[in-house]
Design a protein around this motif. Structure first.
Motif, PDB file in Angstrom:
ATOM      1  N   GLN A 201      -7.537   7.794  -8.398  1.00  0.00           N
ATOM      2  CA  GLN A 201      -7.601   7.723  -9.860  1.00  0.00           C
ATOM      3  C   GLN A 201      -7.821   6.290 -10.324  1.00  0.00           C
ATOM      4  OE1 GLN A 201      -5.443   9.428  -7.998  1.00  0.00           O
ATOM      5  NE2 GLN A 201      -4.426  11.085  -9.138  1.00  0.00           N
ATOM      6  N   ASN A 202      -7.177   5.349  -9.649  1.00  0.00           N
ATOM      7  CA  ASN A 202      -7.347   3.942 -10.009  1.00  0.00           C
ATOM      8  C   ASN A 202      -8.805   3.516  -9.899  1.00  0.00           C
ATOM      9  OD1 ASN A 202      -4.593   3.718 -10.349  1.00  0.00           O
ATOM     10  ND2 ASN A 202      -4.221   2.747  -8.370  1.00  0.00           N
ATOM     11  N   SER A 203      -9.461   3.963  -8.832  1.00  0.00           N
ATOM     12  CA  SER A 203     -10.841   3.548  -8.593  1.00  0.00           C
ATOM     13  C   SER A 203     -11.805   4.101  -9.641  1.00  0.00           C
ATOM     14  CB  SER A 203     -11.288   3.994  -7.195  1.00  0.00           C
ATOM     15  OG  SER A 203     -11.326   5.409  -7.107  1.00  0.00           O
ATOM     16  N   LYS A 204     -11.395   5.169 -10.319  1.00  0.00           N
ATOM     17  CA  LYS A 204     -12.251   5.790 -11.335  1.00  0.00           C
ATOM     18  C   LYS A 204     -11.906   5.331 -12.753  1.00  0.00           C
ATOM     19  CE  LYS A 204     -12.793  10.009  -8.560  1.00  0.00           C
ATOM     20  NZ  LYS A 204     -12.491  11.470  -8.487  1.00  0.00           N
ATOM     21  N   SER A 205     -10.864   4.542 -12.876  1.00  0.00           N
ATOM     22  CA  SER A 205     -10.408   4.123 -14.203  1.00  0.00           C
ATOM     23  C   SER A 205     -11.423   3.194 -14.876  1.00  0.00           C
ATOM     24  CB  SER A 205      -9.060   3.404 -14.092  1.00  0.00           C
ATOM     25  OG  SER A 205      -8.675   2.880 -15.347  1.00  0.00           O
ATOM     26  N   SER A 206     -11.575   3.373 -16.172  1.00  0.00           N
ATOM     27  CA  SER A 206     -12.492   2.529 -16.941  1.00  0.00           C
ATOM     28  C   SER A 206     -11.775   1.349 -17.594  1.00  0.00           C
ATOM     29  CB  SER A 206     -13.175   3.365 -18.032  1.00  0.00           C
ATOM     30  OG  SER A 206     -12.201   3.910 -18.919  1.00  0.00           O
ATOM     31  N   VAL A 207     -10.469   1.255 -17.373  1.00  0.00           N
ATOM     32  CA  VAL A 207      -9.691   0.177 -17.989  1.00  0.00           C
ATOM     33  C   VAL A 207     -10.099  -1.170 -17.399  1.00  0.00           C
ATOM     34  CG1 VAL A 207      -7.383  -0.797 -18.330  1.00  0.00           C
ATOM     35  CG2 VAL A 207      -7.730   1.679 -18.437  1.00  0.00           C
TER      36      VAL A 207
ATOM     37  N   TYR B 261      -3.749 -13.640  -4.862  1.00  0.00           N
ATOM     38  CA  TYR B 261      -2.844 -12.585  -4.407  1.00  0.00           C
ATOM     39  C   TYR B 261      -2.956 -11.344  -5.290  1.00  0.00           C
ATOM     40  CZ  TYR B 261      -1.332 -16.583  -1.796  1.00  0.00           C
ATOM     41  OH  TYR B 261      -1.338 -17.688  -0.969  1.00  0.00           O
ATOM     42  N   VAL B 262      -3.274 -11.549  -6.557  1.00  0.00           N
ATOM     43  CA  VAL B 262      -3.549 -10.418  -7.441  1.00  0.00           C
ATOM     44  C   VAL B 262      -4.837  -9.719  -7.005  1.00  0.00           C
ATOM     45  CG1 VAL B 262      -4.286  -9.823  -9.792  1.00  0.00           C
ATOM     46  CG2 VAL B 262      -2.260 -11.224  -9.439  1.00  0.00           C
ATOM     47  N   LEU B 263      -5.834 -10.492  -6.583  1.00  0.00           N
ATOM     48  CA  LEU B 263      -7.073  -9.887  -6.079  1.00  0.00           C
ATOM     49  C   LEU B 263      -6.792  -9.028  -4.844  1.00  0.00           C
ATOM     50  CD1 LEU B 263      -9.698 -12.786  -6.423  1.00  0.00           C
ATOM     51  CD2 LEU B 263      -9.206 -10.907  -8.011  1.00  0.00           C
ATOM     52  N   GLU B 264      -5.921  -9.515  -3.968  1.00  0.00           N
ATOM     53  CA  GLU B 264      -5.543  -8.731  -2.788  1.00  0.00           C
ATOM     54  C   GLU B 264      -4.852  -7.432  -3.209  1.00  0.00           C
ATOM     55  OE1 GLU B 264      -6.109  -9.122   0.430  1.00  0.00           O
ATOM     56  OE2 GLU B 264      -7.191 -11.014   0.218  1.00  0.00           O
ATOM     57  N   ALA B 265      -3.967  -7.532  -4.193  1.00  0.00           N
ATOM     58  CA  ALA B 265      -3.245  -6.349  -4.665  1.00  0.00           C
ATOM     59  C   ALA B 265      -4.196  -5.344  -5.310  1.00  0.00           C
ATOM     60  CB  ALA B 265      -2.155  -6.761  -5.648  1.00  0.00           C
ATOM     61  N   CYS B 266      -5.201  -5.845  -6.017  1.00  0.00           N
ATOM     62  CA  CYS B 266      -6.193  -4.951  -6.631  1.00  0.00           C
ATOM     63  C   CYS B 266      -6.944  -4.161  -5.565  1.00  0.00           C
ATOM     64  CB  CYS B 266      -7.171  -5.756  -7.482  1.00  0.00           C
ATOM     65  SG  CYS B 266      -6.483  -6.343  -9.052  1.00  0.00           S
ATOM     66  N   LYS B 267      -7.268  -4.809  -4.461  1.00  0.00           N
ATOM     67  CA  LYS B 267      -7.931  -4.110  -3.360  1.00  0.00           C
ATOM     68  C   LYS B 267      -7.032  -3.005  -2.810  1.00  0.00           C
ATOM     69  CE  LYS B 267     -10.484  -8.217  -1.771  1.00  0.00           C
ATOM     70  NZ  LYS B 267     -10.596  -9.211  -0.660  1.00  0.00           N
ATOM     71  N   VAL B 268      -5.760  -3.325  -2.652  1.00  0.00           N
ATOM     72  CA  VAL B 268      -4.809  -2.359  -2.106  1.00  0.00           C
ATOM     73  C   VAL B 268      -4.714  -1.126  -3.003  1.00  0.00           C
ATOM     74  CG1 VAL B 268      -2.358  -1.945  -1.640  1.00  0.00           C
ATOM     75  CG2 VAL B 268      -3.441  -4.055  -0.842  1.00  0.00           C
ATOM     76  N   PHE B 269      -4.681  -1.348  -4.312  1.00  0.00           N
ATOM     77  CA  PHE B 269      -4.488  -0.241  -5.252  1.00  0.00           C
ATOM     78  C   PHE B 269      -5.799   0.379  -5.732  1.00  0.00           C
ATOM     79  CE2 PHE B 269      -0.284  -2.015  -5.343  1.00  0.00           C
ATOM     80  CZ  PHE B 269       0.537  -0.930  -5.610  1.00  0.00           C
TER      81      PHE B 269
ATOM     82  N   LYS C 260       0.829  -1.215   0.000  1.00  0.00           N
ATOM     83  CA  LYS C 260       0.000   0.000   0.000  1.00  0.00           C
ATOM     84  C   LYS C 260       0.859   1.260   0.000  1.00  0.00           C
ATOM     85  CE  LYS C 260      -4.103   1.908   2.269  1.00  0.00           C
ATOM     86  NZ  LYS C 260      -5.092   1.715   3.367  1.00  0.00           N
ATOM     87  N   LYS C 261       2.056   1.175   0.571  1.00  0.00           N
ATOM     88  CA  LYS C 261       2.954   2.331   0.606  1.00  0.00           C
ATOM     89  C   LYS C 261       3.438   2.723  -0.790  1.00  0.00           C
ATOM     90  CE  LYS C 261       4.621   0.861   5.157  1.00  0.00           C
ATOM     91  NZ  LYS C 261       5.768   0.293   5.916  1.00  0.00           N
ATOM     92  N   LEU C 262       3.276   1.806  -1.747  1.00  0.00           N
ATOM     93  CA  LEU C 262       3.708   2.066  -3.123  1.00  0.00           C
ATOM     94  C   LEU C 262       2.558   2.559  -3.998  1.00  0.00           C
ATOM     95  CD1 LEU C 262       5.893  -1.140  -3.630  1.00  0.00           C
ATOM     96  CD2 LEU C 262       6.654   1.139  -2.928  1.00  0.00           C
ATOM     97  N   CYS C 263       1.388   2.730  -3.402  1.00  0.00           N
ATOM     98  CA  CYS C 263       0.212   3.169  -4.156  1.00  0.00           C
ATOM     99  C   CYS C 263       0.044   4.678  -4.008  1.00  0.00           C
ATOM    100  CB  CYS C 263      -1.037   2.441  -3.657  1.00  0.00           C
ATOM    101  SG  CYS C 263      -2.536   2.938  -4.516  1.00  0.00           S
ATOM    102  N   TYR C 264       0.195   5.408  -5.108  1.00  0.00           N
ATOM    103  CA  TYR C 264       0.138   6.868  -5.065  1.00  0.00           C
ATOM    104  C   TYR C 264      -1.103   7.447  -5.751  1.00  0.00           C
ATOM    105  CZ  TYR C 264       5.044   5.935  -4.050  1.00  0.00           C
ATOM    106  OH  TYR C 264       6.208   5.443  -3.514  1.00  0.00           O
TER     107      TYR C 264
END
Length: 222
Positions: free
Chosen positions: A122-128, A142-150, A114-118
């Motif tokens: 913006q990520n939460s609003k992305s349409s990608v 683990y990717v799902l966990e990372a998606c939550k973090v970012f 989470k310390k690397l998420c800046y």
């Protein structure tokens, strides 16, 4: 079996209770202040080529640390016949020397991530829309966990490749860096879901390939 060898030598062991990605081993070495870490995995190689990755106390693979790599190779050559006691893995479950670090590492790894998420907002609003393949490996949860973090929405999974399977049934060579040949199912999934970006881990999830759909398919490696 690896844990059995250590416990028989009265060496304390942190042994995960479930499959985990290789980065969790390197991270745990530092977090748990261990002397070394070991990951048994075929990685991105063909299924016949299982492997044994060893990490030093600094979290780096000993294959790139000299002279430790030479000492390991020499020890292997001098001990080609396992001890009979090394085959009795039942000692692991009942030994007080064995600890499971899973919950602690899952928590602290993602806290550090989470310390690397800046750009979480913006990520939460992305349409990608991302498509993700674990290449028959351990990466998906683990990717799902990372998606939550970012703050990124969950990726569309390549269903045929999302669960761990040592047979690697849908790919001849499970290395996402091989490009379109290894990513054919991911490309089909992405096209079916209007997804413009593919994220692909190798089976032990320490390699990541990124493919972006432009006029063609551009493979970006990380």
């Amino acid at each position: 079996l690896t844990a059995t060898v250590f416990i028989n030598a009265e060496v304390p062991v942190y042994l995960y209770s479930r499959v985990c990605p290789t980065p969790y081993v390197a991270y745990a070495v530092i977090y748990c202040k261990a002397d070394c870490g070991i990951m048994v995995t075929a990685s991105h190689n063909p299924k016949e080529d299982n492997g044994y990755k060893v990490y030093g106390s600094n979290g780096s693979q000993v294959s790139i640390i000299s002279p430790v790599d030479k000492h390991v190779a020499k020890s292997i050559e001098e001990n080609l016949v396992p001890l009979i006691t090394s085959w009795d893995a039942s000692v692991v479950e009942k030994s007080p020397l064995r600890k499971d670090p899973y919950n602690d590492i899952l928590k602290h790894y993602n806290e550090d991530l989470k310390k690397l998420c800046y750009f979480r907002e913006q990520n939460s609003k992305s349409s990608v829309t991302f498509t993700y393949t674990a290449m028959h490996g351990v990466g998906y949860p683990y990717v799902l966990e990372a998606c939550k973090v970012f703050g990124v929405k969950e990726p569309v999974p390549v269903v045929e490749q999302i669960m761990p399977d040592p047979e690697f049934p849908t790919v001849r060579y499970p290395n996402p860096e091989e490009g379109e040949g290894a990513l054919s199912l991911a490309i089909d999934t992405a096209n079916a879901n209007n997804s413009s970006v593919i994220l692909a881990n190798d089976p032990d999830a320490d390699r990541l390939a990124i493919a972006e759909k432009l006029e063609g398919l551009k493979i970006l490696e990380s």
